[in-house]
Write a protein that holds these residues in place. Structure first.
Motif, PDB file in Angstrom:
ATOM      1  N   MET A 314       1.113   5.176   5.447  1.00 50.62           N
ATOM      2  CA  MET A 314       1.706   5.455   4.143  1.00 50.62           C
ATOM      3  C   MET A 314       2.431   4.221   3.606  1.00 50.62           C
ATOM      4  O   MET A 314       3.430   4.326   2.891  1.00 50.62           O
ATOM      5  CB  MET A 314       2.682   6.636   4.250  1.00 50.62           C
ATOM      6  N   ALA A 315       1.917   3.045   3.937  1.00 52.76           N
ATOM      7  CA  ALA A 315       2.566   1.791   3.541  1.00 52.76           C
ATOM      8  C   ALA A 315       2.729   1.693   2.028  1.00 52.76           C
ATOM      9  O   ALA A 315       3.760   1.238   1.527  1.00 52.76           O
ATOM     10  CB  ALA A 315       1.768   0.601   4.067  1.00 52.76           C
ATOM     11  N   GLU A 316       1.707   2.132   1.291  1.00 53.66           N
ATOM     12  CA  GLU A 316       1.773   2.027  -0.175  1.00 53.66           C
ATOM     13  C   GLU A 316       2.891   2.909  -0.725  1.00 53.66           C
ATOM     14  O   GLU A 316       3.660   2.482  -1.597  1.00 53.66           O
ATOM     15  CB  GLU A 316       0.436   2.436  -0.790  1.00 53.66           C
ATOM     16  N   GLU A 317       3.016   4.127  -0.230  1.00 52.18           N
ATOM     17  CA  GLU A 317       4.071   5.028  -0.705  1.00 52.18           C
ATOM     18  C   GLU A 317       5.444   4.485  -0.349  1.00 52.18           C
ATOM     19  O   GLU A 317       6.389   4.577  -1.137  1.00 52.18           O
ATOM     20  CB  GLU A 317       3.884   6.421  -0.102  1.00 52.18           C
ATOM     21  N   GLN A 318       5.562   3.884   0.847  1.00 50.99           N
ATOM     22  CA  GLN A 318       6.842   3.307   1.261  1.00 50.99           C
ATOM     23  C   GLN A 318       7.220   2.142   0.354  1.00 50.99           C
ATOM     24  O   GLN A 318       8.387   1.986  -0.024  1.00 50.99           O
ATOM     25  CB  GLN A 318       6.756   2.851   2.720  1.00 50.99           C
ATOM     26  N   ALA A 319       6.238   1.328   0.002  1.00 54.16           N
ATOM     27  CA  ALA A 319       6.504   0.192  -0.895  1.00 54.16           C
ATOM     28  C   ALA A 319       6.953   0.679  -2.269  1.00 54.16           C
ATOM     29  O   ALA A 319       7.883   0.127  -2.875  1.00 54.16           O
ATOM     30  CB  ALA A 319       5.262  -0.687  -1.015  1.00 54.16           C
ATOM     31  N   LEU A 320       6.321   1.730  -2.758  1.00 54.65           N
ATOM     32  CA  LEU A 320       6.709   2.296  -4.053  1.00 54.65           C
ATOM     33  C   LEU A 320       8.132   2.852  -4.006  1.00 54.65           C
ATOM     34  O   LEU A 320       8.893   2.718  -4.972  1.00 54.65           O
ATOM     35  CB  LEU A 320       5.726   3.403  -4.457  1.00 54.65           C
ATOM     36  N   ALA A 321       8.494   3.474  -2.871  1.00 58.78           N
ATOM     37  CA  ALA A 321       9.847   4.014  -2.725  1.00 58.78           C
ATOM     38  C   ALA A 321      10.877   2.895  -2.791  1.00 58.78           C
ATOM     39  O   ALA A 321      11.949   3.048  -3.397  1.00 58.78           O
ATOM     40  CB  ALA A 321       9.976   4.775  -1.407  1.00 58.78           C
ATOM     41  N   THR A 322      10.562   1.751  -2.171  1.00 56.58           N
ATOM     42  CA  THR A 322      11.466   0.604  -2.201  1.00 56.58           C
ATOM     43  C   THR A 322      11.649   0.094  -3.629  1.00 56.58           C
ATOM     44  O   THR A 322      12.772  -0.168  -4.073  1.00 56.58           O
ATOM     45  CB  THR A 322      10.921  -0.533  -1.316  1.00 56.58           C
ATOM     46  N   HIS A 323      10.556  -0.031  -4.368  1.00 56.92           N
ATOM     47  CA  HIS A 323      10.641  -0.513  -5.749  1.00 56.92           C
ATOM     48  C   HIS A 323      11.398   0.478  -6.639  1.00 56.92           C
ATOM     49  O   HIS A 323      12.093   0.076  -7.568  1.00 56.92           O
ATOM     50  CB  HIS A 323       9.237  -0.773  -6.303  1.00 56.92           C
TER      51      HIS A 323
END
Length: 441
Positions: A314-323
């Motif tokens: 879920m790397a993409e979702e985690q990156a979106l959460a950070t942004h």
């Protein structure tokens, strides 16, 4: 004033008391439509890791398809009956919901389960309370906990001193301040007073941090903040680059307190690296507010190093959460270098391609194996170059203080004299170049 001893002693039911047996928990998450089920299961896996970090043993996980939320019990009566049966069969001590539930729903659920019920927000607060090390972090967590409990009023503050009523005939009883006053009103006043005290102390700590930050800005040392999802490898990266000795553990929120270390790039330029608290999906707004001063390190940094665990499904979702959190902090437009970490775990090539297309300014690294560090330094040097400017200026000797400022903040590449003026070719920060507009050639 609320001191550290009070904070350590004031262990509310957010932090479980140590027992010989590890508390057993049932985890519950809900989703709308079959397309959301896989994401829901991933959220449950993360909730299980949070529970493990908190010291709990997950014995069962349940995903619940829901068409409409029940205002009184969050899930419908049929699903609630099923969950109660599971809790009894598994003999769990605690039920944790992945989403935030209202105080009324929490009370009703506890009646139905005849067990304690907690939501994701309360669990995250508990993890933070366990792992906070510095005085500031402990104060911030205590404040967030009290604000979370304010609408719940679980009678957590009985250890605080209270003015007692008379004990004779017609007296108000040991816990009443005056005749006719309700206990809940006393609790609310005690809570408000404690919140006010904590906010005062946090302001004092923040003032001290601002002094430290001002000192750093005067030196004009470029600052890189390492940000990213919790457990992405931020502390491992800081340790690998600087031998900082920051605590590293394969648990969520292993680091809650910022650590700053000096680092010298291969072009001999000094920079500061800051390890920040990890971000997470569904980060409670209470914590965004409570840790605003800590997360401000990311806001105040010149450049952000966004670390992504590229091996995580879920790397993409985690990156979106950070942004998303960065946008909440008004730091969404900061210069960012994206670091695709944990390539030693051989992540999915298609995921790597997608991440590289989404975040063009990226470097593939392994913080654990020190791979990709040369490329990382090159990217840092190039990004810093964009923060500086080479200009030519003519400064009257009567305004030599300006030359002193240039010497302090920049590099003089060439120097000539013309009558009463000094002509300089200098390499300076963009902010200083803008101040020198009147003297530009």
């Amino acid at each position: 004033m609320v001191n550290d001893e009070n904070i350590k002693r004031d262990e509310s039911d957010l932090v479980l008391h140590e027992t010989l047996e590890v508390p057993k928990v049932l985890l519950v998450a809900t989703y709308h439509g079959s397309a959301q089920k896989e994401i829901c299961e991933e959220h449950l896996d993360e909730l299980e890791l949070l529970a493990k970090t908190f010291g709990l043993e997950t014995v069962h996980k349940v995903t619940c398809p829901i068409r409409k939320f029940d205002a009184s019990t969050y899930v419908g009566k049929g699903k609630l009956s099923e969950l109660v049966s599971i809790a009894q069969e598994k003999n769990v001590d605690l039920i944790i919901f992945d989403d935030e539930i209202t105080p009324a729903q929490q009370r009703n659920l506890q009646k139905a389960f005849e067990r304690d019920v907690m939501d994701r927000t309360e669990l995250i607060l508990g993890v933070f309370a366990q792992r906070a090390q510095t005085r500031e972090a402990r104060l911030q967590i205590e404040l967030a906990k009290l604000k979370y409990e304010a609408p719940r009023l679980k009678r957590l503050w009985t250890h605080l001193s209270r003015q007692q009523g008379t004990s004779g005939a017609g007296g108000g009883g040991a816990y009443l301040k005056g005749e006719g006053e309700k206990q809940i009103e006393i609790d609310r006043r005690i809570l408000k007073r404690k919140i006010d005290q904590l906010e005062e102390e946090i302001l004092e700590v923040r003032a001290h941090r601002d002094i430290q930050r001002s000192s750093r800005l005067k030196k004009e040392i470029p600052v890189f903040a390492i940000i990213g999802y919790t457990n992405a490898g931020k502390s491992t990266l800081l340790n690998a680059l600087t031998d900082a000795g920051v605590f590293v553990e394969d648990k969520l929120f292993a680091t809650l307190d910022t650590t700053t270390r000096k680092f010298v790039l291969k072009n001999n330029q000094e920079v500061l690296l800051i390890d920040t608290v990890g971000f997470i999906r569904k980060l409670p707004h209470l914590l965004v507010a409570a840790f605003k001063s800590t997360l401000e390190e990311a806001v105040e940094a010149d450049i952000l190093l966004h670390l992504i665990d590229a091996s995580h499904p879920m790397a993409e979702e985690q990156a979106l959460a950070t942004h998303e959190v960065l946008r909440e902090l008004n730091a969404g437009k900061k210069p960012i270098i994206t670091l695709l970490n944990k390539i030693d775990k051989e992540p999915s090539p298609s995921l790597i391609r997608h991440l590289r297309m989404t975040y063009p300014k990226n470097i593939q690294i392994s913080a654990r194996d020190h791979k990709g560090f040369d490329e990382l330094q090159e990217a840092m040097i190039q990004e810093l170059a964009k923060q500086r400017k080479i200009i030519e200026v003519r400064i009257p000797q009567s305004e030599y203080a300006i030359v002193s400022e240039i010497m302090r903040l920049g590099n003089i590449l060439n120097q000539e004299y013309d009558e009463n003026d000094v002509i300089l070719r200098v390499d300076v920060p963009v902010s200083l170049a803008n101040k020198l507009t009147l003297y530009r050639l």
